[in-house]
Design a protein around this motif. Structure first.
Motif, PDB file in Angstrom:
ATOM      1  N   ASP B  66       0.837  -1.203   0.000  1.00  0.00           N
ATOM      2  CA  ASP B  66       0.000   0.000   0.000  1.00  0.00           C
ATOM      3  C   ASP B  66       0.871   1.252   0.000  1.00  0.00           C
ATOM      4  OD1 ASP B  66      -2.330   1.393  -0.114  1.00  0.00           O
ATOM      5  OD2 ASP B  66      -2.577   1.484   2.072  1.00  0.00           O
ATOM      6  N   VAL B  68       1.500   4.097  -1.657  1.00  0.00           N
ATOM      7  CA  VAL B  68       0.898   4.923  -2.695  1.00  0.00           C
ATOM      8  C   VAL B  68       1.935   5.843  -3.343  1.00  0.00           C
ATOM      9  CG1 VAL B  68      -0.750   6.761  -3.131  1.00  0.00           C
ATOM     10  CG2 VAL B  68      -1.375   4.866  -1.653  1.00  0.00           C
ATOM     11  N   TRP B  69       2.790   6.425  -2.476  1.00  0.00           N
ATOM     12  CA  TRP B  69       3.748   7.399  -3.013  1.00  0.00           C
ATOM     13  C   TRP B  69       4.729   6.727  -3.967  1.00  0.00           C
ATOM     14  CZ3 TRP B  69       4.157  12.148  -4.113  1.00  0.00           C
ATOM     15  CH2 TRP B  69       5.387  12.667  -4.486  1.00  0.00           C
ATOM     16  N   PHE B  72       3.053   6.142  -7.149  1.00  0.00           N
ATOM     17  CA  PHE B  72       2.926   7.393  -7.893  1.00  0.00           C
ATOM     18  C   PHE B  72       4.248   7.765  -8.568  1.00  0.00           C
ATOM     19  CE2 PHE B  72       3.122  12.107  -7.968  1.00  0.00           C
ATOM     20  CZ  PHE B  72       2.123  12.315  -8.900  1.00  0.00           C
ATOM     21  N   GLU B  73       5.336   7.592  -7.807  1.00  0.00           N
ATOM     22  CA  GLU B  73       6.646   7.900  -8.398  1.00  0.00           C
ATOM     23  C   GLU B  73       6.913   6.988  -9.595  1.00  0.00           C
ATOM     24  OE1 GLU B  73       9.569   9.856  -5.117  1.00  0.00           O
ATOM     25  OE2 GLU B  73       9.320   7.686  -5.008  1.00  0.00           O
ATOM     26  N   GLN B  76       4.902   8.127 -12.535  1.00  0.00           N
ATOM     27  CA  GLN B  76       5.375   9.438 -12.995  1.00  0.00           C
ATOM     28  C   GLN B  76       6.667   9.335 -13.788  1.00  0.00           C
ATOM     29  OE1 GLN B  76       4.719  13.004 -12.498  1.00  0.00           O
ATOM     30  NE2 GLN B  76       2.678  12.113 -12.492  1.00  0.00           N
ATOM     31  N   VAL B 104      -3.701   4.740  -8.371  1.00  0.00           N
ATOM     32  CA  VAL B 104      -2.899   5.928  -8.582  1.00  0.00           C
ATOM     33  C   VAL B 104      -2.892   6.194 -10.086  1.00  0.00           C
ATOM     34  CG1 VAL B 104      -0.628   4.884  -8.944  1.00  0.00           C
ATOM     35  CG2 VAL B 104      -0.793   7.032  -7.696  1.00  0.00           C
ATOM     36  N   PRO B 108      -3.224  12.882 -11.232  1.00  0.00           N
ATOM     37  CA  PRO B 108      -4.175  12.707 -10.134  1.00  0.00           C
ATOM     38  C   PRO B 108      -5.273  13.773 -10.109  1.00  0.00           C
ATOM     39  CG  PRO B 108      -2.006  13.354  -9.306  1.00  0.00           C
ATOM     40  CD  PRO B 108      -1.860  13.109 -10.753  1.00  0.00           C
ATOM     41  N   THR B 109      -5.019  14.938 -10.720  1.00  0.00           N
ATOM     42  CA  THR B 109      -6.067  15.961 -10.700  1.00  0.00           C
ATOM     43  C   THR B 109      -7.231  15.557 -11.594  1.00  0.00           C
ATOM     44  OG1 THR B 109      -4.771  17.086 -12.358  1.00  0.00           O
ATOM     45  CG2 THR B 109      -4.627  17.949 -10.132  1.00  0.00           C
ATOM     46  N   MET B 113      -7.181   9.428  -6.912  1.00  0.00           N
ATOM     47  CA  MET B 113      -7.132   8.163  -6.204  1.00  0.00           C
ATOM     48  C   MET B 113      -8.525   7.779  -5.720  1.00  0.00           C
ATOM     49  SD  MET B 113      -4.534   7.667  -3.083  1.00  0.00           S
ATOM     50  CE  MET B 113      -3.436   8.869  -3.732  1.00  0.00           C
ATOM     51  N   LEU B 114      -8.804   6.501  -5.642  1.00  0.00           N
ATOM     52  CA  LEU B 114     -10.029   5.915  -5.075  1.00  0.00           C
ATOM     53  C   LEU B 114     -11.253   6.055  -5.993  1.00  0.00           C
ATOM     54  CD1 LEU B 114      -9.809   7.181  -1.362  1.00  0.00           C
ATOM     55  CD2 LEU B 114      -8.888   5.067  -2.335  1.00  0.00           C
TER      56      LEU B 114
END
Lengths: 297, 483
Positions: B66, B68-69, B72-73, B76, B104, B108-109, B113-114
């Protein structure tokens, strides 16, 4: 009686005695060496994301500065989570470390307070609650119920403990309040997570955010500070309790003396600090108080 | 349309060639462009799948923890420091869990997430269905109808544990600029090829058409009389066109010969008619003339006429004799019995004309190839020969040349007499053998007429032509044939 007729038991006893002598002599010699201040053993300093520890060029210059001042090799051990640095301290793999105030309270028994950085002239910092700049409406962390929130590190005060304490004070359960939380393992990355819109909000070290606002203003411009927490004692430099008093004083002196020479001043300016000073561990009592609220300590 | 086909080959050939060249260039470059587009798409998908497989391995751990970061990396990472127009660059990466909620995403904008992925629109809902249908199989391309994106779906799984799916989306419009660049360079090369081929084709077409056009023009001219000869250098090859040229030349040659023959026939018939007329008149005149001459003769012997009467009688007699001579000249009588022609006869004639030749200081080329004796009437052949020689000597320039060639082969005697005098025009030659020739400057103009009559009565041929600036008269007499 001649040697040839020496009974076996005597011979064994002699040999054992000789070995004990040798061992004692060797032990004394090494003990005497250990007592001397070791010019060639490196000073091991742990660095954490309590500050912008990923400015690698600056770190290298600072390391060389310390080497020159201490007249000993200096090794920086950088870890991306407080937990790892705390483990290194517990395992005595570090002599000194720059850690967060929250781990300091945790490790009170293993470490001594060496020096506290002065930020804007005072040994304090805060926690900033930030949201993406595109969100002009949020005025309180309590408006982020069921949203995504970015914490810095589970052993960070301003990036974890402080925002949770604020929710706690407001009567919320910090464990269930947000829809989703995650750790970025660094304050800088909390700013990034909020700036990119990955998280709806985040808690970040005021010193890191302010420094970022200088070195990377386009990143902080994508975030908005909604609220500032009360002041807490600045993340301190600590020494392991095993570090001798002489060594302790020498390093303390070097840190505090950075303001007195131009090279040290230049480094402090780039670290966005005003200097280092001694302080009383009582400075961190407010952290201990928050920890008690969560049943820690 | 018909007017297009009515165009001259001068235009039709180059036009048709140009049309073919342009069509070929378009077809080839079209095929290449299509191929380039397919290659680009294939490259994109291969690179995207490889990226997806790499990412999915790391994402598996991040999702399992879990983190998330970290996830995301990872999503990205492909967007750092890429050129804006890289067509292989994805325009979005999304990590979905097994219930198609967004774990993710790279933006994200837009896709927080979710959020439920299906809620973003029909394209996303259809994509979720497609992922469902894949059931965790290896990297797969999903191309939805009417969608502006190509999707590469990679399962995030380790052995049997399936955590979710990685979706890499590529905008179809992203490789349009690259495709256009390929197309533009292709078009440029195509234009260069056309710039070389079209003028070459135009030149070839004109060159090909030029002889055809010339041939057609000449054939058109056939109606207005005999056409000119075509320049043999115009088309010197042996293909169908070359054969056409040969046929044309042969045809013109035959037409010309035919026209010549016709002219000769007409001439011969005219001369025959004139001959018959002349003979008829001569006979009609000869009968009373004989009587009149006899009467005059009798009158001169028996009558004692005064001098005036005698003078008148003489005058009449001289006139009648002249008439008789003229008529006799007109009336060529070939059926006289005569001895055979001998070689010496020719030499006699040479001796006879020698004084005239000397007077004009002519050079005479002489070639007598005759056998000792030939069954031809000697008198008549001598007369032909004398006539021809005297004519030549008279026509030749002062200090000029006269040639004489006597040849005999198995059944024909050929007499050729040449002179370097004034050349006769075609018009003059047409009427050369008619009696009272206007060409005759002295005499009554009956020489060639008589010669012609004799030659014809002997069954031979006489012709006059111009050869190498010489006037040539040629007589051919059959030997042994019944004249």
């Amino acid at each position: 009686m001649n040697a040839n007729s020496l009974p076996a038991g005597n011979a064994r006893r002699f040999l054992a005695g000789f070995l004990v002598f040798c061992a004692l002599a060797f032990g004394a010699a090494t003990g005497a060496l250990a007592a001397e201040p070791q010019r060639n053993t490196p000073v091991r300093i742990g660095l954490t994301p309590a500050f912008l520890h990923d400015q690698h060029g600056l770190m290298e210059e600072w390391r060389r500065y310390l080497e020159a001042k201490l007249k000993r090799p200096v090794v920086f051990l950088q870890r991306d989570s407080y937990r790892e640095t705390m483990d290194l301290l517990r395992l005595e793999k570090l002599d000194f470390a720059w850690i967060c105030d929250y781990p300091f309270v945790h490790l009170k028994k293993q470490v001594k307070l060496l020096a506290v950085p002065l930020y804007q002239g005072r040994p304090y910092y805060r926690s900033y609650f930030i949201v993406p700049a595109s969100n002009p409406h949020t005025t309180s962390i309590l408006q982020l119920k069921n949203m995504v929130f970015a914490y810095a590190d589970p052993y960070s005060n301003t990036g974890y403990l402080a925002p949770r304490y604020e929710l706690f004070k407001a009567g919320e359960d910090p464990a269930r309040f947000f829809g989703k939380t995650f750790f970025t393992w660094s304050h800088r990355k909390v700013v990034e997570a909020v700036a990119f819109g990955l998280a709806n909000g985040g808690a970040v070290d005021s010193y890191v955010w302010d420094t970022l606002a200088v070195v990377q203003p386009d990143l902080t411009a994508k975030t908005r500070i909604v609220s500032r927490s009360p002041e807490y004692g600045f993340p301190p430099f600590v020494a392991h309790r095993s570090v001798g008093d002489d060594e302790f004083r020498v390093f303390q002196k070097v840190l505090i003396g950075m303001t007195t020479d131009p090279a040290g001043k230049a480094l402090l300016k780039r670290l966005n600090l005003d200097g280092f000073a001694t302080n009383d561990p009582k400075l961190y009592d407010s952290v201990a108080q928050m920890m008690r609220a969560f049943g820690e300590e | 349309m018909n007017r297009l086909f009515d165009l001259s080959f001068r235009f039709k050939l180059p036009l048709w060639g140009s049309f073919l060249i342009v069509a070929t260039a378009l077809a080839v470059s079209g095929a290449l462009m299509l191929r380039a587009y397919d290659d680009l798409k294939e490259d994109l998908l291969i690179s995207s799948k490889s990226l997806g497989r790499t990412l999915s391995k790391s994402l598996f751990r991040a999702m399992l923890h879990d983190d998330v970061w970290r996830a995301f990396e990872l999503v990205q990472a492909p967007f750092h420091g890429e050129a804006g127009d890289n067509p292989v660059q994805p325009d979005g990466i999304i990590v979905l869990d097994r219930s198609y909620r967004i774990v993710v995403s790279s933006r994200p904008t837009v896709m927080p997430m979710l959020a439920d992925f299906r809620r973003f629109g029909p394209e996303q809902a259809a994509l979720a269905d497609a992922i469902e249908a894949l059931q965790g199989r290896d990297a797969h391309t999903v191309e939805l109808p009417d969608a502006g994106h190509l999707y590469v779906v990679v399962p995030i799984a380790d052995e049997a544990a399936l955590l979710g799916a990685l979706v890499i989306s590529h905008s179809k419009s992203a490789f349009v600029p690259r495709f256009w660049r390929t197309a533009q360079s292709g078009a440029l090369i195509g234009l260069l090829v056309l710039a070389v081929l079209l003028p070459a084709n135009w030149y070839w077409g004109r060159r090909m058409a030029a002889p055809l056009v010339k041939l057609a023009d000449h054939l058109d001219g056939l109606g207005q009389g005999l056409p000119e000869d075509l320049d043999p250098g115009l088309y010197a090859y042996r293909d169908e066109l070359g054969r056409l040229f040969q046929s044309y030349r042969r045809m013109v040659q035959e037409l010309r010969e035919k026209a010549q023959l016709e002219r000769r026939v007409v001439q011969t018939e005219r001369l025959a008619a004139v001959g018959r007329l002349a003979a008829g008149i001569a006979h009609e005149i000869n009968n009373p003339l004989g009587g009149m001459l006899t009467a005059i003769d009798t009158l001169k012997c028996h009558a004692d006429a005064d001098p005036l009467t005698l003078k008148t009688i003489d005058l009449i007699e001289r006139g009648l004799v002249q008439v008789k001579e003229t008529v006799a000249a007109l009336l060529v009588e070939a059926r006289l019995k005569s001895r055979d022609l001998a070689k010496q006869d020719i030499e006699d004639v040479r001796t006879l004309v020698a004084p005239a030749s000397h007077r004009k200081r002519l050079k005479t080329a002489w070639c007598n190839d005759l056998p000792d004796s030939l069954p031809l009437p000697a008198t008549l052949v001598r007369q032909i020969f004398i006539n021809l020689l005297l004519n030549a000597i008279q026509a030749a320039n002062e200090d000029g040349d006269v040639g004489c060639l006597i040849e005999f082969d198995a059944n024909e005697l050929a007499i050729t007499v040449t002179n370097d005098g004034r050349l006769l025009t075609t018009e003059q030659m047409e009427h050369l053998f008619e009696p009272f020739s206007p060409l005759s400057e002295s005499g009554h103009g009956l020489g060639l007429w008589v010669t012609y009559q004799i030659v014809h009565q002997l069954g031979g041929r006489i012709s006059a032509k111009v050869k190498e600036n010489l006037m040539v008269f040629e007589v051919r007499l059959p030997v042994g044939a019944e004249a």
